[in-house]
Design a protein around this motif. Structure first.
Motif, PDB file in Angstrom:
ATOM      1  N   CYS A 177      31.391  80.788  44.704  1.00 38.95           N
ATOM      2  CA  CYS A 177      31.739  80.865  43.423  1.00 38.95           C
ATOM      3  C   CYS A 177      32.065  82.441  42.927  1.00 38.95           C
ATOM      4  CB  CYS A 177      30.429  80.541  42.725  1.00 38.95           C
ATOM      5  SG  CYS A 177      30.658  80.304  40.892  1.00 38.95           S
ATOM      6  N   LEU A 178      32.933  82.300  42.188  1.00 36.54           N
ATOM      7  CA  LEU A 178      33.811  83.721  41.420  1.00 36.54           C
ATOM      8  C   LEU A 178      33.419  83.435  40.028  1.00 36.54           C
ATOM      9  CD1 LEU A 178      36.926  83.953  43.557  1.00 36.54           C
ATOM     10  CD2 LEU A 178      34.835  84.962  44.103  1.00 36.54           C
ATOM     11  N   PRO A 179      32.322  84.025  39.617  1.00 31.62           N
ATOM     12  CA  PRO A 179      32.238  84.328  38.180  1.00 31.62           C
ATOM     13  C   PRO A 179      33.394  84.505  37.255  1.00 31.62           C
ATOM     14  CG  PRO A 179      30.355  85.135  39.317  1.00 31.62           C
ATOM     15  CD  PRO A 179      31.369  84.910  40.248  1.00 31.62           C
ATOM     16  N   SER A 180      34.028  85.493  37.797  1.00 30.37           N
ATOM     17  CA  SER A 180      35.459  86.263  37.130  1.00 30.37           C
ATOM     18  C   SER A 180      36.433  84.991  36.918  1.00 30.37           C
ATOM     19  CB  SER A 180      35.975  87.194  37.619  1.00 30.37           C
ATOM     20  OG  SER A 180      36.397  86.904  39.173  1.00 30.37           O
ATOM     21  N   ASP A 181      36.366  84.050  37.653  1.00 27.42           N
ATOM     22  CA  ASP A 181      37.327  83.067  37.468  1.00 27.42           C
ATOM     23  C   ASP A 181      36.883  82.039  36.621  1.00 27.42           C
ATOM     24  OD1 ASP A 181      38.986  84.037  39.311  1.00 27.42           O
ATOM     25  OD2 ASP A 181      38.479  82.607  40.839  1.00 27.42           O
ATOM     26  N   VAL A 182      35.544  81.723  36.334  1.00 29.48           N
ATOM     27  CA  VAL A 182      35.023  80.763  35.492  1.00 29.48           C
ATOM     28  C   VAL A 182      35.101  81.475  34.062  1.00 29.48           C
ATOM     29  CG1 VAL A 182      32.815  79.746  34.760  1.00 29.48           C
ATOM     30  CG2 VAL A 182      33.201  79.810  36.905  1.00 29.48           C
ATOM     31  N   ASN A 183      34.840  82.662  34.206  1.00 30.17           N
ATOM     32  CA  ASN A 183      35.080  83.608  32.869  1.00 30.17           C
ATOM     33  C   ASN A 183      36.490  83.417  32.094  1.00 30.17           C
ATOM     34  OD1 ASN A 183      35.114  85.851  30.829  1.00 30.17           O
ATOM     35  ND2 ASN A 183      32.977  85.666  31.240  1.00 30.17           N
ATOM     36  N   THR A 184      37.404  83.329  33.097  1.00 28.97           N
ATOM     37  CA  THR A 184      38.917  83.400  32.867  1.00 28.97           C
ATOM     38  C   THR A 184      39.339  81.852  32.253  1.00 28.97           C
ATOM     39  OG1 THR A 184      39.586  84.971  34.413  1.00 28.97           O
ATOM     40  CG2 THR A 184      41.355  83.814  33.604  1.00 28.97           C
ATOM     41  N   LEU A 219      26.992  84.605  36.038  1.00 26.12           N
ATOM     42  CA  LEU A 219      28.198  84.702  35.098  1.00 26.12           C
ATOM     43  C   LEU A 219      27.807  84.844  33.630  1.00 26.12           C
ATOM     44  CD1 LEU A 219      30.924  83.076  34.257  1.00 26.12           C
ATOM     45  CD2 LEU A 219      29.516  80.977  33.874  1.00 26.12           C
ATOM     46  N   GLU A 220      28.589  85.793  33.094  1.00 23.94           N
ATOM     47  CA  GLU A 220      28.405  86.189  31.716  1.00 23.94           C
ATOM     48  C   GLU A 220      29.389  85.134  30.660  1.00 23.94           C
ATOM     49  OE1 GLU A 220      28.349  90.129  30.729  1.00 23.94           O
ATOM     50  OE2 GLU A 220      27.781  90.776  32.848  1.00 23.94           O
ATOM     51  N   LEU A 221      28.542  84.636  29.922  1.00 26.01           N
ATOM     52  CA  LEU A 221      29.594  83.842  29.076  1.00 26.01           C
ATOM     53  C   LEU A 221      30.303  84.458  28.052  1.00 26.01           C
ATOM     54  CD1 LEU A 221      26.661  81.259  28.161  1.00 26.01           C
ATOM     55  CD2 LEU A 221      28.191  80.869  29.744  1.00 26.01           C
ATOM     56  N   THR A 280      37.920  69.199  46.270  1.00 21.83           N
ATOM     57  CA  THR A 280      38.328  69.851  47.441  1.00 21.83           C
ATOM     58  C   THR A 280      38.012  69.200  48.542  1.00 21.83           C
ATOM     59  OG1 THR A 280      36.023  71.023  47.753  1.00 21.83           O
ATOM     60  CG2 THR A 280      37.631  72.156  46.467  1.00 21.83           C
ATOM     61  N   GLU A 281      37.792  67.837  48.374  1.00 19.61           N
ATOM     62  CA  GLU A 281      37.626  66.720  49.366  1.00 19.61           C
ATOM     63  C   GLU A 281      38.853  66.623  50.205  1.00 19.61           C
ATOM     64  OE1 GLU A 281      35.424  62.398  50.259  1.00 19.61           O
ATOM     65  OE2 GLU A 281      35.883  63.133  48.279  1.00 19.61           O
ATOM     66  N   ASN A 282      38.988  66.770  51.301  1.00  9.78           N
ATOM     67  CA  ASN A 282      40.174  66.531  52.192  1.00  9.78           C
ATOM     68  C   ASN A 282      41.559  67.163  51.612  1.00  9.78           C
ATOM     69  OD1 ASN A 282      38.776  64.479  53.711  1.00  9.78           O
ATOM     70  ND2 ASN A 282      39.246  62.977  52.183  1.00  9.78           N
ATOM     71  N   ARG A 283      41.384  68.549  51.320  1.00  7.87           N
ATOM     72  CA  ARG A 283      42.339  68.997  50.665  1.00  7.87           C
ATOM     73  C   ARG A 283      42.207  70.506  51.355  1.00  7.87           C
ATOM     74  NH1 ARG A 283      41.739  65.324  46.889  1.00  7.87           N
ATOM     75  NH2 ARG A 283      43.349  64.922  45.574  1.00  7.87           N
ATOM     76  N   ASN A 284      43.320  71.114  51.537  1.00 10.21           N
ATOM     77  CA  ASN A 284      43.444  72.630  52.125  1.00 10.21           C
ATOM     78  C   ASN A 284      43.216  73.495  50.964  1.00 10.21           C
ATOM     79  OD1 ASN A 284      43.910  71.401  54.525  1.00 10.21           O
ATOM     80  ND2 ASN A 284      45.988  71.196  54.232  1.00 10.21           N
ATOM     81  N   TYR A 285      43.396  73.451  49.731  1.00  8.51           N
ATOM     82  CA  TYR A 285      43.385  74.619  48.841  1.00  8.51           C
ATOM     83  C   TYR A 285      42.065  74.663  48.377  1.00  8.51           C
ATOM     84  CZ  TYR A 285      48.258  73.029  48.115  1.00  8.51           C
ATOM     85  OH  TYR A 285      49.656  73.031  48.574  1.00  8.51           O
ATOM     86  N   SER A 286      41.558  75.645  47.802  1.00  6.18           N
ATOM     87  CA  SER A 286      40.255  76.158  47.383  1.00  6.18           C
ATOM     88  C   SER A 286      40.045  75.501  45.982  1.00  6.18           C
ATOM     89  CB  SER A 286      40.350  77.685  47.513  1.00  6.18           C
ATOM     90  OG  SER A 286      41.181  78.438  46.262  1.00  6.18           O
ATOM     91  N   PHE A 287      38.890  75.731  45.573  1.00  4.35           N
ATOM     92  CA  PHE A 287      38.355  75.063  44.259  1.00  4.35           C
ATOM     93  C   PHE A 287      39.034  75.934  43.108  1.00  4.35           C
ATOM     94  CE2 PHE A 287      35.368  75.066  40.661  1.00  4.35           C
ATOM     95  CZ  PHE A 287      35.395  73.719  40.412  1.00  4.35           C
ATOM     96  N   ALA A 288      39.118  77.219  43.439  1.00  5.71           N
ATOM     97  CA  ALA A 288      39.465  78.383  42.418  1.00  5.71           C
ATOM     98  C   ALA A 288      41.186  77.917  42.139  1.00  5.71           C
ATOM     99  CB  ALA A 288      39.465  79.424  42.745  1.00  5.71           C
TER     100      ALA A 288
END
Length: 484
Positions: free
Chosen positions: A125-132, A157-159, A87-95
């Motif tokens: 952080c959005l655990p649901s995104d990581v899970n997806t 986060l649930e694995l 996300t360095e020097n970017r306008n978009y989110s990490f997700a």
């Protein structure tokens, strides 16, 4: 005639070059043409191997070079997804960025199976995104998984269930807001390295169930805090792993109702840092040959009781060959070593003391008591190192000094190294006593701190050179400590 020869020579040379070029490979012939992209002619396997050494951000960026490069990053078997870098020097989110990467990979007919996946998500952080993302990954070939997830501790986060049944996973590192909830029948037949830092447990048997499912586990690192057990009145962290070779246990838990039990008969290296807060059990460690001990001070426990816990903790470590103490650990041991039932390390050949906010921690009468417990010691080292926390156990100058010389100084000690030497009175006295008592010492190495002035360094060296040496073969070596 001579002019004709001069004309023919370049022509003959040109014809010779043309013949040689015909024998070259296509890629090498293209090198003679300045407008040809030589690298793009390399095979996919080689290009993807080159891209594997780049950060994922740079690897993905090569897709805009040309249609030839567009799918190549998907052939790289590793993804390192770091929020700070992506996300360095970017306008978009990490997700959004990571989801885009997954979308592109899914659009490829036959993307390279991932062998290594790292996700570092520090903020929002959005655990649901990581899970997806994890559920959308073919985990069948995944060999290394690193998850650094920092989110609300009440929403860990649930694995995905498939991780607990991976037949390829060799390295698993779970850090921070992650819930460990293995099914009873889980199995990870290839897992060899496991790191659990600040994770939460679904129930009292979560850790034991998970460790039982790792039949070839070799390295285990556990870092625990009180917050990891906030929903439990009592909890026993049981490490019963017959195959384990290396164990790092960082125990920052003050509650006496949260305990640990270590039973690892094959263990060879043990690193402990933290409190001895409760009735912890350390047993069956006959093969430990190297250990590092950094006990933290606990104002909630009486000093004598705390010293006894430390002594009991070290009982199973009597066979170690190499040992490192923090100065706080050494201070507690020194007071307790006046007891006749204190532990003696008959196989110990290398001892290092590190830490301390002042040289008073290396007072000679304190070190001397330690040396009596290591009769075969050959290498002794001191290293000044800043450690967090306050020193509440101050050196006791009134301890009764034994009249005889420790056995290791009489016949064993050959090397002594003091790193971070400042030339203070206690340091000078320590070195003087060791030089005086060590009869077979070959090297006394002094590494002085870099901020000392040249004049002071020369003065320290002059004083040390005048000290009496019991060993005629002893050399005093000086060097400057450099910070990197």
């Amino acid at each position: 005639m001579e002019q004709r020869r001069r004309i023919e020579r370049p022509e003959r040379a040109k014809r010779r070059d043309q013949k040689q070029r015909k024998r070259l490979s296509t890629a090498r012939r293209n090198a003679f043409t300045t407008d040809t992209d030589i690298i793009s002619d390399l095979p996919d396997s080689l290009l993807s191997h080159i891209l594997s050494f780049l950060p994922t951000r740079d690897s993905v960026a090569t897709s805009i070079l040309s249609s030839r490069w567009r799918p190549l990053w998907t052939l790289v078997p590793a993804l390192h997804l770091d929020q700070r870098k992506l996300t360095e020097n970017r306008n978009y989110s990490f997700a959004d960025i990571v989801s885009g990467i997954w979308t592109v990979r899914d659009a490829i007919a036959n993307p390279m199976p991932l062998h290594k996946l790292s996700i570092y998500w520090y903020q929002d952080c959005l655990p649901s995104d990581v899970n997806t993302w994890l559920r959308g990954t073919n985990l069948r070939d995944l060999q290394e998984l690193y998850l650094y997830i920092f989110t609300d501790v009440h929403q860990p986060l649930e694995l995905p269930r498939s991780i607990y049944f991976s037949t390829a996973l060799v390295v698993l590192k779970l850090i921070s807001s992650i819930l460990l909830d293995p099914p009873p029948a889980c199995v990870l037949p290839c897992l060899r390295i496991l790191v659990l830092t600040r994770v939460k447990f679904a129930n009292r048997d979560s850790l034991s169930t998970f460790l039982t499912a790792c039949p070839v586990l070799l390295t285990l690192s556990l870092t625990m805090y009180d917050v990891n057990f906030e929903h439990w009145d009592e909890f026993n962290v049981v490490v019963l792993v017959p195959t384990l070779k290396t164990l790092h246990l960082h125990w920052h838990v003050l509650s006496s109702s949260i305990k640990f039990q270590i039973n690892t008969p094959a263990l060879e290296y043990f690193n402990f840092r933290g409190f001895l807060n409760g009735d912890n059990v350390v047993e069956n460690l006959p093969n430990v040959v190297e250990c590092v001990l950094q006990f933290e001070q606990c104002v909630l426990i009486d000093f004598e009781d705390y010293a006894k816990r430390l002594r009991d903790f070290m009982g199973p470590l009597r066979n170690v060959i190499s040992m490192e103490f923090s100065t706080t650990t050494a201070q507690i041991l020194c007071r307790d070593f006046n007891r006749e039932d204190g532990p003696t390390f008959y196989n110990l050949s290398s001892l290092k003391l590190f830490g301390g906010s002042s040289s008073e921690w290396y007072a000679w009468h304190e070190v001397r008591l330690l040396l009596f417990r290591a009769p075969k010691l050959q290498v002794l080292a001191f290293e000044w190192k800043h450690l967090l926390g306050l020193n509440i156990y101050k050196p006791n100058p009134c301890l009764e000094e034994p009249l005889d010389v420790p056995e290791c100084l009489s016949s064993r000690l050959t090397t002594c190294h003091y790193k971070g030497f400042e030339g203070k009175e206690e340091e000078m006295e320590l070195v003087r006593q060791i030089l005086k008592a060590a009869k077979v010492l070959k090297l006394m190495k002094i590494t002085v701190t870099s901020y000392l002035g040249l004049k002071l360094k020369l003065l320290i060296r002059e004083k040390l050179e005048k000290f009496q040496r019991s060993s005629q073969n002893c050399e005093i070596a000086f060097e400057e400590l450099r910070f990197t």
